[in-house]
Scaffold this active site. Structure first.
Site, PDB file in Angstrom:
ATOM      1  N   ASN A  42      64.036  74.632  85.262  1.00  0.00           N
ATOM      2  CA  ASN A  42      63.083  74.277  84.212  1.00  0.00           C
ATOM      3  C   ASN A  42      63.322  72.839  83.748  1.00  0.00           C
ATOM      4  O   ASN A  42      64.459  72.342  83.739  1.00  0.00           O
ATOM      5  CB  ASN A  42      63.114  75.262  83.041  1.00  0.00           C
ATOM      6  CG  ASN A  42      64.476  75.537  82.459  1.00  0.00           C
ATOM      7  OD1 ASN A  42      65.489  75.451  83.148  1.00  0.00           O
ATOM      8  ND2 ASN A  42      64.512  75.872  81.195  1.00  0.00           N
ATOM      9  N   ALA A  46      59.977  66.495  75.377  1.00  0.00           N
ATOM     10  CA  ALA A  46      59.994  66.327  73.924  1.00  0.00           C
ATOM     11  C   ALA A  46      58.674  66.736  73.282  1.00  0.00           C
ATOM     12  O   ALA A  46      58.633  67.126  72.109  1.00  0.00           O
ATOM     13  CB  ALA A  46      60.333  64.880  73.578  1.00  0.00           C
ATOM     14  N   GLU A  55      60.357  78.341  88.199  1.00  0.00           N
ATOM     15  CA  GLU A  55      59.580  78.913  89.311  1.00  0.00           C
ATOM     16  C   GLU A  55      58.482  77.945  89.747  1.00  0.00           C
ATOM     17  O   GLU A  55      58.233  77.759  90.938  1.00  0.00           O
ATOM     18  CB  GLU A  55      58.922  80.234  88.892  1.00  0.00           C
ATOM     19  CG  GLU A  55      59.886  81.307  88.439  1.00  0.00           C
ATOM     20  CD  GLU A  55      60.155  81.263  86.941  1.00  0.00           C
ATOM     21  OE1 GLU A  55      60.398  80.169  86.392  1.00  0.00           O
ATOM     22  OE2 GLU A  55      60.127  82.331  86.316  1.00  0.00           O
TER      23      GLU A  55
HETATM   24  N1  THU Z   1      61.320  79.331  81.543  1.00  0.00           N
HETATM   25  C1  THU Z   1      61.347  79.261  82.905  1.00  0.00           C
HETATM   26  O1  THU Z   1      61.844  78.285  83.485  1.00  0.00           O
HETATM   27  N2  THU Z   1      60.801  80.269  83.613  1.00  0.00           N
HETATM   28  C2  THU Z   1      60.206  81.362  83.051  1.00  0.00           C
HETATM   29  O2  THU Z   1      59.545  82.120  83.753  1.00  0.00           O
HETATM   30  C3  THU Z   1      60.390  81.618  81.629  1.00  0.00           C
HETATM   31  C4  THU Z   1      60.721  80.427  80.813  1.00  0.00           C
HETATM   32  C5  THU Z   1      61.883  78.216  80.775  1.00  0.00           C
HETATM   33  C6  THU Z   1      60.848  77.385  80.066  1.00  0.00           C
HETATM   34  C7  THU Z   1      61.665  76.790  78.936  1.00  0.00           C
HETATM   35  O3  THU Z   1      62.270  75.591  79.399  1.00  0.00           O
HETATM   36  C8  THU Z   1      62.754  77.810  78.674  1.00  0.00           C
HETATM   37  O4  THU Z   1      62.750  78.693  79.774  1.00  0.00           O
HETATM   38  C9  THU Z   1      62.542  78.607  77.396  1.00  0.00           C
HETATM   39  O5  THU Z   1      61.295  79.185  77.363  1.00  0.00           O
END
Ligand code: THU
Length: 130
Positions: A42, A46, A55
């Site tokens: 992920n 900001a 994903e």
């Molecule tokens: N996040 C993901 O990377 N994948 C998901 O399917 C759920 C959420 C990340 C987005 C954000 O950076 C952090 O988790 C908190 O929501």
């Protein structure tokens, strides 16, 4: 790559996560039909809404390199619960791989396995627009 290697690739991406706002790291490893693997983490922002999930980072890397035949994805978190893909990521996976296997890991490395139709029933896809 074996299933365990794919899981390890997703877990390794936790260290690449850019998540200074949520402090919630996510790693992903996406396997294609020909065995090619694309990883992702992920990437937060900001301004918050430009944040991209692990994903979708992996999917963007794959599609931009000419790969759309996805067979399984591992999603790793450091959380107590199994790290399931968010609704947007489910829909993005649906575009290319309506039956992809989704392997969700918790912080202990334990897995819970789903198929995409289990996570996104009655889904909308490209064939609706054909
Ligand atoms: N996040 C993901 O990377 N994948 C998901 O399917 C759920 C959420 C990340 C987005 C954000 O950076 C952090 O988790 C908190 O929501």
């Amino acid at each position: 790559m074996t299933r365990e290697e794919l899981k390890a690739a997703a877990v390794a991406m936790l260290d690449r996560a850019y998540c200074p706002y949520s402090h919630f790291a996510v790693g992903a490893a996406l396997e294609c039909g020909d065995g090619t693997v694309f990883t992702g983490c992920n990437i937060e922002n900001a301004a918050y809404s430009p944040t991209i999930c692990a994903e979708r980072t992996a999917v963007a890397k794959a599609v931009s390199e000419g790969h759309t035949d996805f067979v399984r994805i591992v999603v790793a978190g450091r959380c107590q619960d199994f790290c399931v893909p968010c609704a947007v990521c489910r829909q993005v996976l649906r575009e290319f791989a309506p039956n992809i296997e989704v392997i969700c890991l918790n912080g202990k490395g334990e897995e819970q396995v789903f198929t995409l139709p289990e996570l996104l029933p009655h889904s909308f896809g490209p064939e609706f627009l054909a």
